[in-house]
Design a protein around this motif. Sequence first.
Motif, PDB file in Angstrom:
ATOM      1  N   ALA A 122       0.838  -1.124   0.128  1.00  0.00           N
ATOM      2  CA  ALA A 122      -0.011   0.120   0.003  1.00  0.00           C
ATOM      3  C   ALA A 122       0.772   1.290  -0.055  1.00  0.00           C
ATOM      4  O   ALA A 122       0.230   2.172  -0.204  1.00  0.00           O
ATOM      5  N   LYS A 123       2.122   1.116   0.366  1.00  0.00           N
ATOM      6  CA  LYS A 123       3.131   2.150   0.145  1.00  0.00           C
ATOM      7  C   LYS A 123       3.680   2.326  -0.967  1.00  0.00           C
ATOM      8  O   LYS A 123       4.261   1.232  -1.457  1.00  0.00           O
ATOM      9  N   LYS A 124       4.134   3.614  -1.252  1.00  0.00           N
ATOM     10  CA  LYS A 124       5.166   3.718  -2.460  1.00  0.00           C
ATOM     11  C   LYS A 124       6.504   3.083  -2.196  1.00  0.00           C
ATOM     12  O   LYS A 124       7.092   3.171  -1.149  1.00  0.00           O
ATOM     13  N   THR A 125       6.989   2.562  -3.536  1.00  0.00           N
ATOM     14  CA  THR A 125       8.197   1.809  -3.430  1.00  0.00           C
ATOM     15  C   THR A 125       9.597   2.976  -3.514  1.00  0.00           C
ATOM     16  O   THR A 125       9.306   3.974  -4.198  1.00  0.00           O
ATOM     17  N   GLY A 126      10.370   2.870  -2.511  1.00  0.00           N
ATOM     18  CA  GLY A 126      11.331   3.819  -2.262  1.00  0.00           C
ATOM     19  C   GLY A 126      12.701   3.668  -2.985  1.00  0.00           C
ATOM     20  O   GLY A 126      12.900   2.400  -3.695  1.00  0.00           O
ATOM     21  N   ARG A 127      13.701   4.348  -2.962  1.00  0.00           N
ATOM     22  CA  ARG A 127      14.847   4.240  -3.875  1.00  0.00           C
ATOM     23  C   ARG A 127      15.654   3.005  -3.417  1.00  0.00           C
ATOM     24  O   ARG A 127      16.067   2.414  -4.158  1.00  0.00           O
ATOM     25  N   PRO A 128      15.771   2.643  -2.053  1.00  0.00           N
ATOM     26  CA  PRO A 128      16.380   1.593  -1.511  1.00  0.00           C
ATOM     27  C   PRO A 128      16.187   0.241  -2.293  1.00  0.00           C
ATOM     28  O   PRO A 128      16.970  -0.732  -2.536  1.00  0.00           O
ATOM     29  N   VAL A 129      14.724  -0.013  -2.586  1.00  0.00           N
ATOM     30  CA  VAL A 129      14.398  -1.162  -3.383  1.00  0.00           C
ATOM     31  C   VAL A 129      14.807  -1.099  -4.516  1.00  0.00           C
ATOM     32  O   VAL A 129      15.351  -2.249  -5.321  1.00  0.00           O
ATOM     33  N   VAL A 130      14.773  -0.032  -5.414  1.00  0.00           N
ATOM     34  CA  VAL A 130      15.292  -0.197  -6.811  1.00  0.00           C
ATOM     35  C   VAL A 130      16.884  -0.405  -6.608  1.00  0.00           C
ATOM     36  O   VAL A 130      17.258  -1.079  -7.641  1.00  0.00           O
ATOM     37  N   GLN A 131      17.578   0.127  -5.922  1.00  0.00           N
ATOM     38  CA  GLN A 131      19.019  -0.106  -5.778  1.00  0.00           C
ATOM     39  C   GLN A 131      19.060  -1.534  -5.619  1.00  0.00           C
ATOM     40  O   GLN A 131      20.141  -2.078  -6.071  1.00  0.00           O
ATOM     41  N   ALA A 132      18.544  -1.983  -4.379  1.00  0.00           N
ATOM     42  CA  ALA A 132      18.653  -3.621  -4.235  1.00  0.00           C
ATOM     43  C   ALA A 132      18.502  -4.385  -5.379  1.00  0.00           C
ATOM     44  O   ALA A 132      19.018  -5.339  -5.681  1.00  0.00           O
ATOM     45  N   LEU A 133      17.486  -4.091  -6.275  1.00  0.00           N
ATOM     46  CA  LEU A 133      17.044  -4.925  -7.395  1.00  0.00           C
ATOM     47  C   LEU A 133      18.185  -4.864  -8.437  1.00  0.00           C
ATOM     48  O   LEU A 133      18.451  -5.826  -9.068  1.00  0.00           O
ATOM     49  N   TYR A 134      18.741  -3.613  -8.472  1.00  0.00           N
ATOM     50  CA  TYR A 134      19.757  -3.475  -9.390  1.00  0.00           C
ATOM     51  C   TYR A 134      21.047  -4.174  -8.844  1.00  0.00           C
ATOM     52  O   TYR A 134      21.765  -4.902  -9.991  1.00  0.00           O
ATOM     53  N   GLY A 135      21.433  -4.426  -7.726  1.00  0.00           N
ATOM     54  CA  GLY A 135      22.628  -5.322  -7.318  1.00  0.00           C
ATOM     55  C   GLY A 135      22.221  -6.571  -7.251  1.00  0.00           C
ATOM     56  O   GLY A 135      23.063  -7.553  -7.888  1.00  0.00           O
ATOM     57  N   ALA A 136      20.859  -6.859  -7.288  1.00  0.00           N
ATOM     58  CA  ALA A 136      20.586  -8.594  -7.315  1.00  0.00           C
ATOM     59  C   ALA A 136      20.504  -8.830  -8.730  1.00  0.00           C
ATOM     60  O   ALA A 136      21.056 -10.024  -9.007  1.00  0.00           O
ATOM     61  N   GLY A 137      20.186  -7.762  -9.608  1.00  0.00           N
ATOM     62  CA  GLY A 137      20.183  -8.208 -10.822  1.00  0.00           C
ATOM     63  C   GLY A 137      21.669  -8.434 -11.492  1.00  0.00           C
ATOM     64  O   GLY A 137      21.880  -9.516 -12.227  1.00  0.00           O
ATOM     65  N   ALA A 151       1.769   0.646  -5.563  1.00  0.00           N
ATOM     66  CA  ALA A 151       1.489   1.869  -5.034  1.00  0.00           C
ATOM     67  C   ALA A 151       2.100   2.898  -5.698  1.00  0.00           C
ATOM     68  O   ALA A 151       2.081   4.156  -5.345  1.00  0.00           O
ATOM     69  N   GLY A 152       2.849   2.566  -6.583  1.00  0.00           N
ATOM     70  CA  GLY A 152       3.839   3.682  -7.251  1.00  0.00           C
ATOM     71  C   GLY A 152       5.082   3.608  -6.755  1.00  0.00           C
ATOM     72  O   GLY A 152       5.639   3.062  -5.947  1.00  0.00           O
ATOM     73  N   TYR A 153       5.789   5.049  -7.018  1.00  0.00           N
ATOM     74  CA  TYR A 153       7.340   5.047  -6.503  1.00  0.00           C
ATOM     75  C   TYR A 153       7.252   6.703  -6.143  1.00  0.00           C
ATOM     76  O   TYR A 153       6.754   7.262  -6.250  1.00  0.00           O
ATOM     77  N   THR A 154       8.363   6.566  -5.112  1.00  0.00           N
ATOM     78  CA  THR A 154       8.776   7.979  -4.639  1.00  0.00           C
ATOM     79  C   THR A 154       9.639   8.826  -5.735  1.00  0.00           C
ATOM     80  O   THR A 154       9.909   8.066  -6.523  1.00  0.00           O
ATOM     81  N   SER A 155       9.699  10.072  -5.515  1.00  0.00           N
ATOM     82  CA  SER A 155      10.490  10.723  -6.738  1.00  0.00           C
ATOM     83  C   SER A 155      11.872  10.553  -6.656  1.00  0.00           C
ATOM     84  O   SER A 155      12.437  10.121  -7.685  1.00  0.00           O
TER      85      SER A 155
END
Length: 206
Positions: A122-137, A151-155
């Motif tokens: 229910a909360k917007k996805t933040g930058r740490p999640v994007v960064q973690a995905l990049y590293g996991a990839g 829920a969308g993303y933070t700026s």
Amino acid sequence: MLGVFMFGPGIAVGLALLLGLGESDAARVWLSLGGIVLGLVILCVYLGVTQGRSTAVSSSTPAPEPRLVRDADESEELAAEWVRYMGWPKAVATQASGDSGIDVLGTDSRLGGVAAQVKFEAKKTGRPVVQALYGAGAGVDAQHRMLFSSAGYTSQAADWADQMGVGLFRFTLDGSVEAINRAGEDYLKRRHVARLGRAGEGSSDA
């Protein structure tokens, strides 16, 4: 087209030698048969390559139909369907623990690997999640990263994803999916597949 040009002379030379040989000319028999076999082999290889290419760049594949998303597992299956549509037909939802946050994995011999994460929150996805995905990839040798959020993303998350080329998508409970950034739009419209197809055509012409 190069394969066709190579196939034709191989068959022609083989037949010409076969028709013009004498009864005791065993060497020319083997030479003619070799030309015919070589021509057939080249044709088979050429047809296999062009068939794979047309499948990869086909724009006639329909987009997944919207459907009800009731939980995290269904959201991951929905994301997997869209990843398959965007160019990775063998992509699957991992649905397993210990996957470093990667919920969908796919590979393609021409596009490379893709890793996607799905956030059914229910909360917007933040930058740490994007960064973690990049590293996991990077850990699974994925050249492409995608993130699906309900829920969308933070700026900050959107800005970082733009810098690193991570495709961002938002999905709704009715199964609709929309691209949030430029990378996501490119994936959704399969521009990466079209670019690869044009590059392959250029190398073949060369």
